[in-house]
Design an enzyme around this catalytic site. Structure first.
Site, PDB file in Angstrom:
ATOM      1  N   ARG A   1       0.853  -1.204   0.000  1.00  0.00           N
ATOM      2  CA  ARG A   1       0.000   0.000   0.000  1.00  0.00           C
ATOM      3  C   ARG A   1       0.886   1.251   0.000  1.00  0.00           C
ATOM      4  NH1 ARG A   1      -4.531   1.657   4.610  1.00  0.00           N
ATOM      5  NH2 ARG A   1      -4.698   3.857   4.002  1.00  0.00           N
TER       6      ARG A   1
ATOM      7  N   CYS B   1     -18.677  -2.300   3.447  1.00  0.00           N
ATOM      8  CA  CYS B   1     -17.837  -1.142   3.719  1.00  0.00           C
ATOM      9  C   CYS B   1     -18.410  -0.435   4.951  1.00  0.00           C
ATOM     10  CB  CYS B   1     -17.885  -0.198   2.509  1.00  0.00           C
ATOM     11  SG  CYS B   1     -16.929   1.286   2.719  1.00  0.00           S
TER      12      CYS B   1
ATOM     13  N   HIS C   1     -17.189   3.251  -2.146  1.00  0.00           N
ATOM     14  CA  HIS C   1     -16.335   4.443  -2.059  1.00  0.00           C
ATOM     15  C   HIS C   1     -16.685   5.445  -3.164  1.00  0.00           C
ATOM     16  CE1 HIS C   1     -12.864   2.427   0.377  1.00  0.00           C
ATOM     17  NE2 HIS C   1     -14.034   2.324   0.942  1.00  0.00           N
TER      18      HIS C   1
ATOM     19  N   TYR D   1     -15.205   9.918   0.026  1.00  0.00           N
ATOM     20  CA  TYR D   1     -14.206   9.706  -1.039  1.00  0.00           C
ATOM     21  C   TYR D   1     -14.456  10.596  -2.261  1.00  0.00           C
ATOM     22  CZ  TYR D   1     -12.167   5.629   1.266  1.00  0.00           C
ATOM     23  OH  TYR D   1     -11.510   4.801   2.140  1.00  0.00           O
TER      24      TYR D   1
ATOM     25  N   ASN E   1     -10.508  -4.689   0.132  1.00  0.00           N
ATOM     26  CA  ASN E   1     -10.557  -3.582  -0.814  1.00  0.00           C
ATOM     27  C   ASN E   1      -9.777  -3.868  -2.083  1.00  0.00           C
ATOM     28  OD1 ASN E   1     -12.114  -1.478   0.182  1.00  0.00           O
ATOM     29  ND2 ASN E   1     -10.575  -0.979   1.709  1.00  0.00           N
TER      30      ASN E   1
HETATM   31  C1  G6P Z   1     -12.288   3.599   5.121  1.00  0.00           C
HETATM   32  C2  G6P Z   1     -12.817   2.538   4.210  1.00  0.00           C
HETATM   33  C3  G6P Z   1     -12.000   1.307   4.165  1.00  0.00           C
HETATM   34  C4  G6P Z   1     -10.544   1.667   4.123  1.00  0.00           C
HETATM   35  C5  G6P Z   1     -10.210   2.370   5.379  1.00  0.00           C
HETATM   36  C6  G6P Z   1      -8.781   2.872   5.333  1.00  0.00           C
HETATM   37  O1  G6P Z   1     -13.157   3.836   6.119  1.00  0.00           O
HETATM   38  O2  G6P Z   1     -14.137   2.180   4.475  1.00  0.00           O
HETATM   39  O3  G6P Z   1     -12.362   0.593   2.999  1.00  0.00           O
HETATM   40  O4  G6P Z   1      -9.719   0.519   4.009  1.00  0.00           O
HETATM   41  O5  G6P Z   1     -11.045   3.443   5.698  1.00  0.00           O
HETATM   42  O6  G6P Z   1      -8.455   3.186   6.660  1.00  0.00           O
HETATM   43  P1  G6P Z   1      -6.906   3.257   7.043  1.00  0.00           P
HETATM   44  O7  G6P Z   1      -6.925   3.553   8.515  1.00  0.00           O
HETATM   45  O8  G6P Z   1      -6.309   1.919   6.691  1.00  0.00           O
HETATM   46  O9  G6P Z   1      -6.323   4.354   6.189  1.00  0.00           O
END
Ligand code: G6P
Length: 450
Positions: free
Chosen positions: A97, A173, A203, A260, A151
């Site tokens: 990531r 989600c 998203h 998003y 995801n």
């Molecule tokens: C959001 C989404 C998730 C995503 C996450 C990332 O709420 O619903 O799909 O993976 O936040 O959170 P993070 O803390 O990993 O950046």
């Protein structure tokens, strides 16, 4: 005949989110006759699995439950006769990531977990794995429900249903949960006093709100949350900067965007924030890697047998309410209304009948039944159609390793500048991720030998 003893499997069981899931099951112990919970991971995640698995076992014991919590690297052993399989895995872990976010940003292009180039590469890495899991499920648990949290949840769910043929897949989600809480807060109403309709893609959804007298309250929510003169403070997902939308545009849009949408409606601000984070070595992925390390330190404490507050620092917090409520609603035919990724079946006029969409649905023992949304106004319609086209090309490319299709998806993605840069970025990211992209191996070798 309903089974009286459930076997629930979580693939990606070594995730820091797992205590959230266990808490969700414990909260529903009277609705779900769980007998076994299997937490599955891969060799790379062995240490995480042992730490968070022991934590899960302590949580179940502290709740006075006789459920068995198994930890295994053997996915097939876990899948045998499973009733529900939830997935929450990250191929390449957080280091992948970090590349998804930092490589585009090094070119001045948005790098984000599930949007733009980063999101397409997470799909390239993930889709072959979900199809492999489904192959095992067809043999080992042909009647199980697949609850996908991995995801990009919408694309992974579409691949599972349309290409894997696993109709009993539901994508989840947490973002809609937060959005509904916000509407309840600004309208000073409870969940029971409001009706929500969400529609769009994961998203990339919008929603409308009505009260129990049948009055639509959507514009009021837009005003209270997004009018620059509004003084109401609302929470949003932790992983997205709360940069203000252009309020006048939202008034013309007339439906409530998701967090998003900032990457699409105020791309300049969001890119500038991301570039700032990038320059400080603090992209979201790098911040999360630190949070993860803290969480796993906490989870190592043999006295800790409840979900720590720190987990709410993650963006995906409350997701377990979605996963566990979905399982409880399917198992008990509760007909709960939830926002899920499921087959469109005409709920959204503007998207293909067989595409996977994220919509408010009634969850029954036979799965989600989407509420009808109808047509979008032109702005949302145009955007959601280009996004679905990009998703379809991305999914195809993920499955086939077709470079031309991957470049086409890059070219039409609104968050990737089209042209030479799209090709350069695609090639650089293919090489960076080659360990997890077997389907592109030949092309990657060709690019490397140029
Ligand atoms: C959001 C989404 C998730 C995503 C996450 C990332 O709420 O619903 O799909 O993976 O936040 O959170 P993070 O803390 O990993 O950046």
């Amino acid at each position: 005949m309903k089974k009286k003893e459930l076997k629930i499997v979580t693939i990606g069981g070594g995730s820091s989110y797992t205590p959230e899931l266990i808490e969700g099951y414990i909260k529903r112990k009277d609705e779900l006759p769980i007998k076994e919970i299997w937490l599955v991971d891969i060799e790379d995640g062995r240490e995480k699995l042992e730490i968070v698995g022991a934590m899960a076992q302590r949580m179940v014991k502290a709740a006075g439950l006789d459920w068995k919590v198994y930890l295994t690297l053997d996915r097939r052993e876990a899948l045998k006769d499973a009733d529900f399989v939830s997935t929450q895995f990250r191929v390449g872990l957080l280091d992948a990531r970090i590349k998804d976010e930092r490589i585009p940003l090094s070119h001045g292009i948005l790098g984000q977990e599930t949007n733009g180039a980063g999101g397409m590469f997470k799909a390239f890495r993930t889709i072959p794995v979900i199809l492999d899991i489904i192959k095992d499920m067809k043999e080992l648990c042909p009647n199980a429900w697949l609850v996908n949290f991995t995801n990009p949840s919408g694309m992974v769910t579409e691949a599972a249903i349309k290409h894997g043929g696993w109709d009993r897949t539901v994508g989840l989600c947490n973002v809609p949960i937060g959005a509904m809480r916000t509407a309840e807060q600004v309208l000073e109403a409870t969940e029971k006093e409001l009706t929500f309709k969400f529609a769009g893609l994961n998203h990339f959804h919008w929603h409308r709100v009505w009260d129990n007298e049948g009055n639509e309250r959507t514009k009021e929510v837009l005003q209270k949350v997004y009018d620059p003169n509004s003084t109401i403070e609302v929470d949003e997902v932790k992983n997205i900067k709360k940069t203000p939308f252009n309020y006048e545009q939202l008034l013309d849009l007339g439906i409530i965007p998701c967090a998003y949408h900032r990457y699409y409606y105020i791309s300049d601000d969001m890119l500038n924030h991301s570039l700032e984070d990038f320059s400080k070595g603090e992209t979201r992925a790098e911040v999360v890697k630190k949070t993860e390390a803290e969480l796993f330190e906490l989870y190592k404490d043999p006295k800790l047998d409840y979900k720590p507050e720190q987990l709410t620092k993650r963006g995906g917090t409350h997701y377990s309410d979605a996963a566990c409520e979905l399982i409880a609603s399917i198992y008990n035919d509760k007909k709960t209304n939830m926002v899920v990724s499921t087959k469109n079946n005409g709920a959204i006029d503007d998207l293909p009948y067989d595409s996977i969409v994220e919509v408010t649905s009634t969850i029954t023992a036979s799965g989600p039944i989407p509420l009808n949304w109808g047509k979008f106004e032109p702005g949302a319609r145009g955007m959601v159609q280009i996004m679905k086209a990009m998703e379809e090309l991305t999914i195809e490319a993920a499955i086939t390793g077709d470079y031309n299709k991957a470049l086409h998806a890059f070219t039409i993605n609104p968050l990737v500048p089209s042209g030479k840069i799209a090709k350069e970025l695609l090639d650089e990211m293919l090489i960076a991720h080659k360990k997890h992209l077997p389907q592109f191996a030949e092309k990657i070798k060709e690019i490397e030998n140029r």
